[in-house]
Design a protein around this motif. Structure first.
Motif, PDB file in Angstrom:
ATOM      1  N   ILE A 183      27.748 -19.262 -24.594  1.00 44.52           N
ATOM      2  CA  ILE A 183      26.743 -19.268 -24.117  1.00 44.52           C
ATOM      3  C   ILE A 183      25.273 -19.345 -24.743  1.00 44.52           C
ATOM      4  N   THR A 184      25.203 -18.700 -25.880  1.00 43.26           N
ATOM      5  CA  THR A 184      24.055 -18.582 -26.634  1.00 43.26           C
ATOM      6  C   THR A 184      23.723 -20.010 -27.083  1.00 43.26           C
ATOM      7  N   LEU A 185      24.935 -20.797 -27.480  1.00 46.44           N
ATOM      8  CA  LEU A 185      24.831 -22.259 -27.997  1.00 46.44           C
ATOM      9  C   LEU A 185      23.956 -23.182 -26.736  1.00 46.44           C
ATOM     10  N   LYS A 186      24.938 -23.040 -25.632  1.00 42.42           N
ATOM     11  CA  LYS A 186      24.533 -23.677 -24.522  1.00 42.42           C
ATOM     12  C   LYS A 186      22.787 -23.404 -24.090  1.00 42.42           C
ATOM     13  N   ARG A 187      22.514 -22.186 -24.237  1.00 45.41           N
ATOM     14  CA  ARG A 187      21.083 -21.707 -24.118  1.00 45.41           C
ATOM     15  C   ARG A 187      20.170 -22.496 -24.946  1.00 45.41           C
ATOM     16  N   ILE A 188      20.612 -22.383 -26.194  1.00 45.40           N
ATOM     17  CA  ILE A 188      19.641 -23.198 -27.146  1.00 45.40           C
ATOM     18  C   ILE A 188      19.585 -24.699 -26.779  1.00 45.40           C
ATOM     19  N   TYR A 189      20.800 -25.377 -26.481  1.00 46.27           N
ATOM     20  CA  TYR A 189      20.844 -26.559 -26.043  1.00 46.27           C
ATOM     21  C   TYR A 189      19.868 -27.023 -25.048  1.00 46.27           C
ATOM     22  N   MET A 190      19.813 -26.022 -23.856  1.00 47.01           N
ATOM     23  CA  MET A 190      18.959 -26.482 -22.928  1.00 47.01           C
ATOM     24  C   MET A 190      17.559 -26.208 -23.212  1.00 47.01           C
ATOM     25  N   ASP A 191      17.271 -25.228 -23.945  1.00 48.51           N
ATOM     26  CA  ASP A 191      16.087 -24.996 -24.318  1.00 48.51           C
ATOM     27  C   ASP A 191      15.280 -25.863 -25.223  1.00 48.51           C
ATOM     28  N   THR A 192      16.070 -26.719 -25.987  1.00 50.13           N
ATOM     29  CA  THR A 192      15.569 -27.641 -26.975  1.00 50.13           C
ATOM     30  C   THR A 192      15.510 -28.918 -26.488  1.00 50.13           C
ATOM     31  N   ARG A 193      16.171 -29.145 -25.237  1.00 50.58           N
ATOM     32  CA  ARG A 193      16.115 -30.744 -24.589  1.00 50.58           C
ATOM     33  C   ARG A 193      14.768 -31.196 -24.611  1.00 50.58           C
ATOM     34  N   PRO A 194      14.445 -32.545 -24.756  1.00 51.86           N
ATOM     35  CA  PRO A 194      13.361 -33.126 -24.741  1.00 51.86           C
ATOM     36  C   PRO A 194      12.869 -33.176 -23.372  1.00 51.86           C
ATOM     37  N   CYS A 195      11.420 -32.735 -23.033  1.00 51.17           N
ATOM     38  CA  CYS A 195      10.807 -32.718 -21.932  1.00 51.17           C
ATOM     39  C   CYS A 195       9.457 -33.520 -22.063  1.00 51.17           C
ATOM     40  N   VAL A 196       9.143 -34.477 -21.070  1.00 51.53           N
ATOM     41  CA  VAL A 196       8.179 -35.365 -21.201  1.00 51.53           C
ATOM     42  C   VAL A 196       7.042 -35.101 -20.268  1.00 51.53           C
ATOM     43  N   LEU A 197       5.686 -35.009 -20.671  1.00 53.55           N
ATOM     44  CA  LEU A 197       4.560 -34.843 -19.912  1.00 53.55           C
ATOM     45  C   LEU A 197       3.746 -35.976 -19.930  1.00 53.55           C
ATOM     46  N   LEU A 198       3.296 -36.673 -18.855  1.00 55.40           N
ATOM     47  CA  LEU A 198       2.334 -37.680 -18.731  1.00 55.40           C
ATOM     48  C   LEU A 198       1.101 -36.983 -17.993  1.00 55.40           C
ATOM     49  N   ILE A 199      -0.135 -37.128 -18.755  1.00 58.76           N
ATOM     50  CA  ILE A 199      -1.024 -36.485 -18.167  1.00 58.76           C
ATOM     51  C   ILE A 199      -2.440 -37.331 -18.168  1.00 58.76           C
ATOM     52  N   ASN A 200      -3.081 -37.489 -16.960  1.00 61.68           N
ATOM     53  CA  ASN A 200      -3.914 -38.271 -16.359  1.00 61.68           C
ATOM     54  C   ASN A 200      -5.244 -37.727 -16.081  1.00 61.68           C
ATOM     55  N   ILE A 201      -6.504 -38.346 -16.709  1.00 63.17           N
ATOM     56  CA  ILE A 201      -7.505 -37.603 -16.162  1.00 63.17           C
ATOM     57  C   ILE A 201      -8.092 -38.191 -14.852  1.00 63.17           C
ATOM     58  N   ASP A 202      -8.291 -37.516 -13.518  1.00 67.71           N
ATOM     59  CA  ASP A 202      -8.618 -37.867 -12.510  1.00 67.71           C
ATOM     60  C   ASP A 202     -10.154 -38.556 -12.508  1.00 67.71           C
ATOM     61  N   ASN A 203     -10.320 -39.522 -11.698  1.00 64.07           N
ATOM     62  CA  ASN A 203     -11.341 -40.107 -11.529  1.00 64.07           C
ATOM     63  C   ASN A 203     -12.158 -40.341 -12.737  1.00 64.07           C
ATOM     64  N   TYR A 204     -11.389 -40.942 -13.804  1.00 60.99           N
ATOM     65  CA  TYR A 204     -12.160 -41.278 -15.212  1.00 60.99           C
ATOM     66  C   TYR A 204     -13.365 -41.963 -15.048  1.00 60.99           C
ATOM     67  N   GLU A 205     -13.179 -43.288 -14.399  1.00 62.32           N
ATOM     68  CA  GLU A 205     -14.359 -44.347 -14.362  1.00 62.32           C
ATOM     69  C   GLU A 205     -15.473 -43.714 -13.764  1.00 62.32           C
ATOM     70  N   ASP A 206     -15.176 -42.957 -12.350  1.00 57.94           N
ATOM     71  CA  ASP A 206     -16.306 -42.493 -11.771  1.00 57.94           C
ATOM     72  C   ASP A 206     -16.857 -41.392 -12.729  1.00 57.94           C
ATOM     73  N   LEU A 207     -16.062 -40.521 -13.261  1.00 66.56           N
ATOM     74  CA  LEU A 207     -16.637 -39.239 -13.982  1.00 66.56           C
ATOM     75  C   LEU A 207     -17.642 -39.505 -15.014  1.00 66.56           C
ATOM     76  N   PHE A 208     -17.277 -40.358 -15.915  1.00 61.41           N
ATOM     77  CA  PHE A 208     -17.986 -41.000 -16.713  1.00 61.41           C
ATOM     78  C   PHE A 208     -18.992 -42.001 -16.637  1.00 61.41           C
ATOM     79  N   SER A 209     -18.979 -42.495 -15.429  1.00 60.81           N
ATOM     80  CA  SER A 209     -19.927 -43.584 -15.092  1.00 60.81           C
ATOM     81  C   SER A 209     -21.391 -43.206 -15.616  1.00 60.81           C
ATOM     82  N   GLY A 210     -22.153 -43.981 -16.524  1.00 63.00           N
ATOM     83  CA  GLY A 210     -23.418 -43.789 -16.733  1.00 63.00           C
ATOM     84  C   GLY A 210     -23.448 -42.714 -17.815  1.00 63.00           C
ATOM     85  N   THR A 211     -22.670 -42.126 -18.550  1.00 66.03           N
ATOM     86  CA  THR A 211     -22.676 -41.126 -19.635  1.00 66.03           C
ATOM     87  C   THR A 211     -22.669 -42.037 -20.788  1.00 66.03           C
ATOM     88  N   ARG A 212     -23.432 -41.341 -21.892  1.00 65.26           N
ATOM     89  CA  ARG A 212     -23.537 -41.794 -23.092  1.00 65.26           C
ATOM     90  C   ARG A 212     -22.079 -41.625 -23.752  1.00 65.26           C
TER      91      ARG A 212
END
Length: 348
Positions: free
Chosen positions: A170-199
């Motif tokens: 059970i301990t080994l299984k928990r370690i395996y499940m806890d250390t499995r790779p997880c992927v996060l894709l993060i996107n900035i919303d409205n990037y073009e509108d948000l930074f339009s006209g900014t320096r």
């Protein structure tokens, strides 16, 4: 081989007797009386020797069988007692009639269990487990897989429970499940509108503040952080860290919302998480699907791909409800995916 030894011994004795009789007949015709009696004595001696060997063989065989029966009987009595697996035996009323040393040392302790009902010994009812079935229980900080076997002889029922210690598994299984790779894709919303006209310096300051949030979120974790584009980020971390973010409802969303551009517009993020895939590549696909769902719902939220669909967190910002280019792209992808599955499409 031991079963063939008496047969070989009898065959050798018969051959010896045949040879002796032949020699006796020949000597009686060819030699005098003295030679005949000498050969007769030799024959009798050979027969006596053969009989003695047969008697020794039988005695040794009986002694061996008796010794084996004694050893097997002793082993049958000692083996359950000395087995490293805890064993508990109950009668038809589910009262304790016997348990071995391993059960006493690992589970019972100093308690005297003879005659006690099962429910006062273990935290489950006897009818919760049928014969041939198994279940997992926790006892004294250890995890056990309990199996039940019923023995019915005439009208008497005997129930035996075996306890397999699976704590390390059970301990080994928990370690395996806890250390499995997880992927996060993060996107900035409205990037073009948000930074339009900014320096450029203002844009760099906002992105630096955002990256400091990423650094704080990933501090103390075994993670990989990469820029995919100006408004897209890629993170690989362990599943346990993803679960911590989910339990906290992704505080990164609230922290990013406190970053403002020109003191007016708040920075919002859309996050797609993939952690239930069989491998890293599938988790990346799940993360992309989750990100598309988060963008399709208006952004400012995190979406997690699960076995039953998607789970969403956040989405409290009101300013993000207008259609952005990111949302339009996400909707267009979904429409394209639906249209590709259809043989006829009508546009009205």
């Amino acid at each position: 081989m031991q079963k063939k030894e008496p047969i070989r011994l009898l065959a050798a004795g018969g051959l010896l007797t045949l040879i002796a009789l032949t020699a006796l007949i020949v000597s009686r015709k060819s030699f005098g009386g003295g030679t005949f009696w000498i050969l007769l004595l030799l024959l009798l001696a050979a027969a006596a020797w053969l009989g003695y060997e047969l008697w020794l063989l039988r005695r040794n065989a009986l002694r061996y069988v008796a010794r084996m029966n004694n050893n097997l009987e002793r082993a049958g009595q000692i083996a359950p007692e000395r087995m490293p697996v805890p064993i508990l035996i109950l009668d038809a009323l589910y009262e304790v009639v016997w348990y071995n040393d391993a059960f006493a040392n690992q589970i019972a302790g100093d308690q005297e269990l003879f005659g006690r009902p099962l429910h006062t010994v273990l935290p489950f009812r006897p009818d919760a487990l049928g014969s041939g079935e198994t279940m997992e229980i926790g006892l004294y900080d250890r995890q056990y897989r309990v199996s039940r076997t019923d023995y019915a002889r005439k009208s008497n029922l005997t129930v035996m429970f075996c306890f397999e210690d699976i704590t390390n598994y059970i301990t080994l299984k928990r370690i395996y499940m806890d250390t499995r790779p997880c992927v996060l894709l993060i996107n900035i919303d409205n990037y073009e509108d948000l930074f339009s006209g900014t320096r450029q310096s203002e844009r760099a300051a906002v992105l630096a503040a955002l990256e400091s949030l990423f650094d704080k979120m990933l501090e103390g974790t075994n993670s990989i952080f990469r820029h995919l584009d100006e408004d897209r980020f890629f993170i690989i971390t362990e599943a346990r860290h993803c679960l911590e973010m989910e339990r906290a409802h992704f505080p990164l969303l609230d922290a990013a919302r406190r970053i403002t551009v020109r003191g007016r517009s708040s920075l919002t993020l859309s996050i797609g998480i993939g952690r239930s895939g069989e491998d890293l590549a599938q988790n990346e696909r799940f993360a992309q699907q989750s990100l598309d769902m988060a963008l399709g719902r208006g952004g400012d939220q995190a979406a997690v791909k699960t076995e039953n669909g998607f789970t969403f967190y956040g989405g409290v910002s009101q300013g993000i409800e207008h259609r952005s280019k990111s949302k339009n792209r996400a909707v267009a992808k979904d429409l394209l995916r639906l249209m590709s599955r259809c043989s006829h499409v009508y546009i009205m």
